[in-house]
Design a protein around this motif. Structure first.
Motif, mmCIF file in Angstrom:
data_model
loop_
_atom_site.group_PDB
_atom_site.id
_atom_site.type_symbol
_atom_site.label_atom_id
_atom_site.label_comp_id
_atom_site.label_asym_id
_atom_site.label_seq_id
_atom_site.Cartn_x
_atom_site.Cartn_y
_atom_site.Cartn_z
ATOM 1 N N PRO A 323 -19.680 -8.490 -36.973
ATOM 2 C CA PRO A 323 -20.623 -7.533 -36.377
ATOM 3 C C PRO A 323 -20.130 -6.104 -36.532
ATOM 4 O O PRO A 323 -18.943 -5.825 -36.379
ATOM 5 C CB PRO A 323 -20.677 -7.954 -34.912
ATOM 6 C CG PRO A 323 -19.387 -8.667 -34.666
ATOM 7 C CD PRO A 323 -19.031 -9.334 -35.959
ATOM 8 N N ARG A 324 -21.064 -5.203 -36.833
ATOM 9 C CA ARG A 324 -20.718 -3.814 -37.105
ATOM 10 C C ARG A 324 -21.586 -2.876 -36.277
ATOM 11 O O ARG A 324 -22.803 -3.093 -36.150
ATOM 12 C CB ARG A 324 -20.934 -3.509 -38.591
ATOM 13 C CG ARG A 324 -20.188 -4.474 -39.501
ATOM 14 C CD ARG A 324 -20.698 -4.411 -40.919
ATOM 15 N NE ARG A 324 -19.973 -5.353 -41.779
ATOM 16 C CZ ARG A 324 -20.137 -5.419 -43.093
ATOM 17 N NH1 ARG A 324 -21.012 -4.641 -43.694
ATOM 18 N NH2 ARG A 324 -19.434 -6.298 -43.792
ATOM 19 N N GLU A 325 -20.991 -1.837 -35.755
ATOM 20 C CA GLU A 325 -21.755 -0.783 -35.099
ATOM 21 C C GLU A 325 -22.143 0.263 -36.130
ATOM 22 O O GLU A 325 -21.319 0.685 -36.942
ATOM 23 C CB GLU A 325 -20.953 -0.141 -33.979
ATOM 24 C CG GLU A 325 -21.737 0.941 -33.240
ATOM 25 C CD GLU A 325 -20.954 1.618 -32.120
ATOM 26 O OE1 GLU A 325 -21.517 2.555 -31.505
ATOM 27 O OE2 GLU A 325 -19.805 1.225 -31.864
ATOM 28 N N LEU A 326 -23.427 0.669 -36.091
ATOM 29 C CA LEU A 326 -23.916 1.687 -37.009
ATOM 30 C C LEU A 326 -23.850 3.064 -36.371
ATOM 31 O O LEU A 326 -24.127 3.229 -35.188
ATOM 32 C CB LEU A 326 -25.359 1.386 -37.413
ATOM 33 C CG LEU A 326 -25.638 0.040 -38.081
ATOM 34 C CD1 LEU A 326 -27.093 -0.017 -38.550
ATOM 35 C CD2 LEU A 326 -24.694 -0.222 -39.239
ATOM 36 N N LYS A 327 -23.503 4.040 -37.182
ATOM 37 C CA LYS A 327 -23.514 5.436 -36.770
ATOM 38 C C LYS A 327 -24.204 6.236 -37.855
ATOM 39 O O LYS A 327 -24.148 5.872 -39.036
ATOM 40 C CB LYS A 327 -22.090 5.948 -36.554
ATOM 41 C CG LYS A 327 -21.322 5.188 -35.473
ATOM 42 C CD LYS A 327 -19.893 5.705 -35.347
ATOM 43 C CE LYS A 327 -19.104 4.918 -34.301
ATOM 44 N NZ LYS A 327 -19.619 5.133 -32.944
ATOM 45 N N CYS A 328 -24.875 7.313 -37.480
ATOM 46 C CA CYS A 328 -25.525 8.193 -38.448
ATOM 47 C C CYS A 328 -24.776 9.517 -38.459
ATOM 48 O O CYS A 328 -24.771 10.254 -37.466
ATOM 49 C CB CYS A 328 -26.992 8.405 -38.087
ATOM 50 S SG CYS A 328 -27.932 9.265 -39.376
ATOM 51 N N ILE A 329 -24.111 9.812 -39.562
ATOM 52 C CA ILE A 329 -23.283 11.007 -39.687
ATOM 53 C C ILE A 329 -23.768 11.787 -40.897
ATOM 54 O O ILE A 329 -23.711 11.300 -42.030
ATOM 55 C CB ILE A 329 -21.791 10.637 -39.842
ATOM 56 C CG1 ILE A 329 -21.322 9.821 -38.623
ATOM 57 C CG2 ILE A 329 -20.940 11.882 -40.013
ATOM 58 C CD1 ILE A 329 -19.913 9.275 -38.758
ATOM 59 N N GLY A 330 -24.263 12.996 -40.643
ATOM 60 C CA GLY A 330 -24.771 13.813 -41.744
ATOM 61 C C GLY A 330 -25.915 13.171 -42.498
ATOM 62 O O GLY A 330 -26.061 13.355 -43.708
ATOM 63 N N GLY A 331 -26.733 12.388 -41.781
ATOM 64 C CA GLY A 331 -27.869 11.715 -42.404
ATOM 65 C C GLY A 331 -27.510 10.452 -43.147
ATOM 66 O O GLY A 331 -28.384 9.805 -43.726
ATOM 67 N N LYS A 332 -26.226 10.052 -43.101
ATOM 68 C CA LYS A 332 -25.777 8.847 -43.795
ATOM 69 C C LYS A 332 -25.356 7.795 -42.781
ATOM 70 O O LYS A 332 -24.752 8.123 -41.750
ATOM 71 C CB LYS A 332 -24.602 9.177 -44.715
ATOM 72 C CG LYS A 332 -24.122 8.006 -45.548
ATOM 73 C CD LYS A 332 -23.064 8.437 -46.564
ATOM 74 C CE LYS A 332 -22.673 7.269 -47.454
ATOM 75 N NZ LYS A 332 -21.687 7.646 -48.479
ATOM 76 N N VAL A 333 -25.666 6.528 -43.062
ATOM 77 C CA VAL A 333 -25.307 5.440 -42.162
ATOM 78 C C VAL A 333 -23.877 4.992 -42.443
ATOM 79 O O VAL A 333 -23.529 4.636 -43.567
ATOM 80 C CB VAL A 333 -26.270 4.245 -42.323
ATOM 81 C CG1 VAL A 333 -25.794 3.055 -41.480
ATOM 82 C CG2 VAL A 333 -27.690 4.640 -41.903
ATOM 83 N N TYR A 334 -23.053 5.029 -41.397
ATOM 84 C CA TYR A 334 -21.693 4.512 -41.425
ATOM 85 C C TYR A 334 -21.668 3.187 -40.671
ATOM 86 O O TYR A 334 -22.450 2.981 -39.740
ATOM 87 C CB TYR A 334 -20.716 5.467 -40.743
ATOM 88 C CG TYR A 334 -20.324 6.689 -41.540
ATOM 89 C CD1 TYR A 334 -18.979 6.971 -41.781
ATOM 90 C CD2 TYR A 334 -21.272 7.581 -42.040
ATOM 91 C CE1 TYR A 334 -18.593 8.099 -42.501
ATOM 92 C CE2 TYR A 334 -20.905 8.712 -42.763
ATOM 93 C CZ TYR A 334 -19.565 8.962 -42.985
ATOM 94 O OH TYR A 334 -19.185 10.079 -43.693
#
Length: 483
Positions: A323-334
């Motif tokens: 399982p992974r947590e998603l983050k949006c950094i500078g318009g990109k999904v991490y």
């Protein structure tokens, strides 16, 4: 005995009969969700409900090939301790007789609603699809309500994988589709009550807009809001390779933009792959009670030499990602591993400050079949730096080209194959190795490589090398089993 009861009984009896053969496989994973027997594919109905995470999955219990799928079911409260639940859905009704295909879950009036595609084929192999509803009071036992959406005009019967959410006082559903012109599309529906649905047209694709020519079918769409952006995740089929991109048979990725719930329109940018590895498809997300957007994906790709995997002889095939947590950094999904996975660690970290120069080295305590590695403060002043796991998977970073490469020995023909991406620089690597899987998170999750690989079962080696001087700080943990 009803047909539903009969199918469940046959599946459970088959799983019990094959259990000892399955469990003898040295490639069974320690901390990944796997089928008890048979084939696992897409994650379905992923949700946190009444404090428990429920992960359903496409399951073919009777063989390691595809066919009339069930919904298998696992649950957990912490992503560390998992429980196998009863079968959620069996393909027992006329509208799903050839498979309870992928779908999603949502809470409504204290109950758990799951939406899924009923797959039907006639004697000549002609397909029809229905979007179906089942409801549960306890999250375990489901009452089927039958089809709530029949296929509108303008689409082929490749019309599936409903994902449902609530927004601005109404419910929305996106469905993966193929138009009559054989273009991939994501289709939008609206509802006030989760039963009566209105076709609101094509959200994206279908021969129009930014991704008008992105393949012949879009599967497993998932639209959600993340840190100021609306993200549409989907899996297009039919993209041609383009440089380092689109190297698998099918892809999984996302577009970022703005969804207008009033008009049912979505303005977005270009398509980006979520994972650069060999094995990643059909991701699905949920928002949990902590506000995190969490993702699971199937660690394989359809039609990509599935039946050559060596686990076949032990009567099982495939697994989920961690399982992974998603983050949006500078318009990109991490993507980053969920923090609960730290509780899988069974020992204090083995730590080394490593300096490499022109030779392969192993380090005390750094080996194992189910391990977590964290390499930080990486400096590759010149040339290349590499890590080899089990002599069967190799990660290489070239400082001159700024290219990261994952190599593995093909389980089909033994030839070394590779997947790649270009970086601005290599800062850190977070690596999860689990007997026959590897997941590599680069630069805090900016890029991810997910792959199956098959080292010799007794090979627990991890080697480090460099063409010139390289240095970094390394931490290593052994990880326990989740079942």
């Amino acid at each position: 005995m009803s047909k539903d009861q009969q199918l469940r009984l046959e599946a459970n009896q088959h799983a019990a009969k094959q259990k000892s053969i399955v469990e003898q496989d040295p490639y069974r994973l320690h901390y990944h969700v796997m089928p008890p027997v048979g084939l696992l594919n897409d994650p379905n109905g992923f949700i946190q409900w009444r404090g428990t995470y429920h992960l359903f999955y496409q399951w073919m219990p009777f063989k390691t090939g595809h066919g009339s799928k069930f919904w298998g079911h696992y649950s957990t409260q912490d992503f560390v301790h998992w429980k196998q639940e009863e079968i959620a859905l069996a393909p027992s009704q006329w509208y799903e007789k050839n498979g309870c295909y992928s779908g999603s879950a949502i809470e409504h009036e204290g109950k758990l609603y799951i939406f899924y595609t009923g797959n039907v084929k006639d004697d000549d192999g002609n397909r029809e699809s229905y979007q179906c509803l089942a409801v549960s009071d306890d999250g375990i036992h489901f009452e089927k309500k039958g089809p709530v959406i029949e296929r509108p005009e303008g689409y082929t019967a490749h019309f599936r994988d409903p994902k449902v959410w609530e927004q601005d006082g109404q419910y929305f559903m996106v469905i993966g589709a193929q138009t009559k012109e054989l273009k991939g599309a994501v289709v939008l529906f609206r509802s006030r009550n989760l039963v009566d649905w209105t076709h609101a047209g094509i959200l994206t694709g279908g021969g129009n807009g930014r991704i008008k020519e992105y393949g012949y079918m879009f599967e497993c769409p998932d639209l959600f809001h993340l840190e100021g952006k609306d993200i549409l995740v989907f899996s297009p089929q039919g993209l041609e390779p383009e440089g380092m991109k689109y190297q698998n048979v099918y892809q999984a990725g996302y577009v970022t933009g703005t969804f207008d719930s009033k008009t049912g329109t979505f303005k977005h940018g270009g398509f980006y792959e979520l994972d650069q590895g060999f094995d990643f498809y059909a991701p699905q997300t949920t928002k949990d009670q902590q506000g995190r957007r969490i993702l699971f994906a199937w660690m394989s790709v359809p039609d990509q030499n599935e039946q050559d995997n060596p686990t076949i002889k032990h009567h099982w095939l495939h697994n989920m990602t961690i399982p992974r947590e998603l983050k949006c950094i500078g318009g990109k999904v991490y993507q980053v591993p969920v923090r609960e996975l730290a509780d899988l660690r069974v020992n204090e970290a083995v730590e080394h400050r490593i300096e490499l120069k022109q030779k392969n080295q192993q380090f005390e305590g750094v080996h194992g079949k189910a391990v977590e590695l964290l390499a930080e403060d990486i400096i590759v002043s010149k040339g290349w730096f590499d890590i080899t796991v089990g002599e069967a998977a190799r990660m290489v970073y070239s400082s001159e080209q700024k290219i990261f490469t994952l190599e593995r020995q093909s389980y089909v023909d033994g030839v070394v194959e590779k997947r790649q991406c270009r970086l601005n620089d290599l800062k850190n690597l977070h690596i999860f190795v689990d007997t026959s899987s590897i997941e590599v998170f680069i630069n805090d999750g900016e890029y991810v490589f997910s792959s199956r690989f098959y080292p010799s079962p007794n090979n627990e080696s991890i080697q480090f090398g460099a063409s010139e001087k390289s240095c970094f700080t390394l931490k290593k943990w052994d990880l326990t089993k989740i079942f």
